[in-house]
Design a protein around this motif. Structure first.
Motif, short mmCIF file in Angstrom:
data_model
loop_
_atom_site.label_atom_id
_atom_site.label_comp_id
_atom_site.label_asym_id
_atom_site.label_seq_id
_atom_site.Cartn_x
_atom_site.Cartn_y
_atom_site.Cartn_z
N GLU A 10 -11.75 -41.47 -10.61
CA GLU A 10 -10.81 -39.48 -10.76
C GLU A 10 -9.85 -39.51 -10.87
N GLN A 11 -9.07 -38.87 -11.61
CA GLN A 11 -7.26 -39.26 -11.36
C GLN A 11 -6.57 -39.50 -9.93
N GLN A 12 -6.11 -39.79 -8.91
CA GLN A 12 -5.61 -39.53 -8.13
C GLN A 12 -4.58 -38.50 -8.20
N GLY A 13 -4.67 -37.58 -6.94
CA GLY A 13 -4.22 -36.25 -6.30
C GLY A 13 -4.40 -35.22 -7.27
N ASP A 14 -5.77 -35.23 -8.58
CA ASP A 14 -6.17 -34.64 -9.19
C ASP A 14 -6.99 -33.16 -8.30
N PRO A 15 -6.37 -31.95 -7.87
CA PRO A 15 -7.06 -31.03 -6.82
C PRO A 15 -8.48 -30.61 -7.44
N LEU A 16 -9.06 -30.99 -8.95
CA LEU A 16 -9.50 -30.42 -9.88
C LEU A 16 -10.99 -31.61 -10.12
N ASP A 17 -11.73 -31.38 -9.17
CA ASP A 17 -13.01 -32.96 -10.22
C ASP A 17 -13.36 -32.32 -11.36
N ALA A 18 -14.18 -33.74 -12.19
CA ALA A 18 -14.20 -33.07 -13.36
C ALA A 18 -15.68 -31.60 -13.91
N ALA A 19 -16.56 -31.71 -12.00
CA ALA A 19 -17.20 -30.97 -12.32
C ALA A 19 -16.69 -29.45 -11.87
N GLN A 20 -16.26 -28.95 -11.29
CA GLN A 20 -14.88 -27.73 -11.39
C GLN A 20 -14.08 -27.42 -12.61
N GLU A 21 -13.57 -28.39 -13.11
CA GLU A 21 -12.27 -28.47 -14.25
C GLU A 21 -13.31 -27.83 -15.70
N ARG A 22 -14.98 -28.71 -15.25
CA ARG A 22 -15.66 -28.25 -16.55
C ARG A 22 -16.37 -26.28 -16.50
N ARG A 23 -16.30 -25.98 -15.06
CA ARG A 23 -16.96 -24.86 -14.16
C ARG A 23 -15.15 -23.57 -15.04
#
Length: 175
Positions: free
Chosen positions: A12-25
């Motif tokens: 996952e991208q370093q420093g991204d406050p949203l993980d992939a599941a959160q982004e999908r949500r």
């Protein structure tokens, strides 16, 4: 938030406050809220920005980032609809103005120029409230909140600005 970033999986991208599941949500909440597909990436970025701003202000990370992000996304969807309605109302008002009997051609250009010059001559505070009220179609209460002044001050500035603009247009014999 830092704990959340540290616990993330690899890739996952370093420093991204949203993980992939959160982004999908977040995308799902925005889409279900009626935000067009083309605007979804901007909505996700707004949620990220709010998380980063929260961290920059020194606030603790939300207990449940996913739920917090969903609420923020829902609020963004409502804001999108409000802005859309505001634009539609403004378009309707402009269309209604065009339908009334107005001078055509050169007379309209003269009126537009006179209004623009009249606006330029107003003090900044008066011009600001006039533009926010009549061109951005914001209610007095919203203008007062945005500018951090009492509603009475906004009303007073509006009254003074309209009177000055009307006087200017009569002096120039435009209306």
């Amino acid at each position: 938030m830092l704990r959340r970033i540290a616990r993330r999986g690899q890739g996952e991208q370093q420093g991204d406050p949203l993980d992939a599941a959160q982004e999908r949500r977040v995308r799902a909440v925005l889409a279900l809220g009626g935000v067009p597909q083309a605007d979804l990436p901007d909505g996700v970025q707004q949620v990220r920005l709010r998380l980063l701003e929260r961290a920059a202000k020194g606030y603790d990370a939300p207990r449940d980032v996913s739920a917090w992000a969903a609420v923020v996304a829902s609020n963004l969807a409502m804001d999108w609809h409000r802005a859309k309605k505001r634009q539609e109302r403004l378009g309707e008002r402009l269309a209604a103005l065009r339908q009334h009997e107005h001078p055509s051609g050169e007379d309209t250009s003269v009126l537009s120029l006179a209004v623009a010059q009249g606006l330029d001559e107003l003090p900044d505070q008066q011009r600001q409230v006039l533009v926010l009220r009549f061109f951005a179609d914001l209610p007095v209460r919203s203008i007062a909140q945005e500018l951090g002044v009492p509603e009475g001050t906004v009303k007073s500035r509006l009254h003074t600005a309209v009177r000055a603009l009307r006087t200017r247009l009569h002096e120039d014999e435009v209306v």
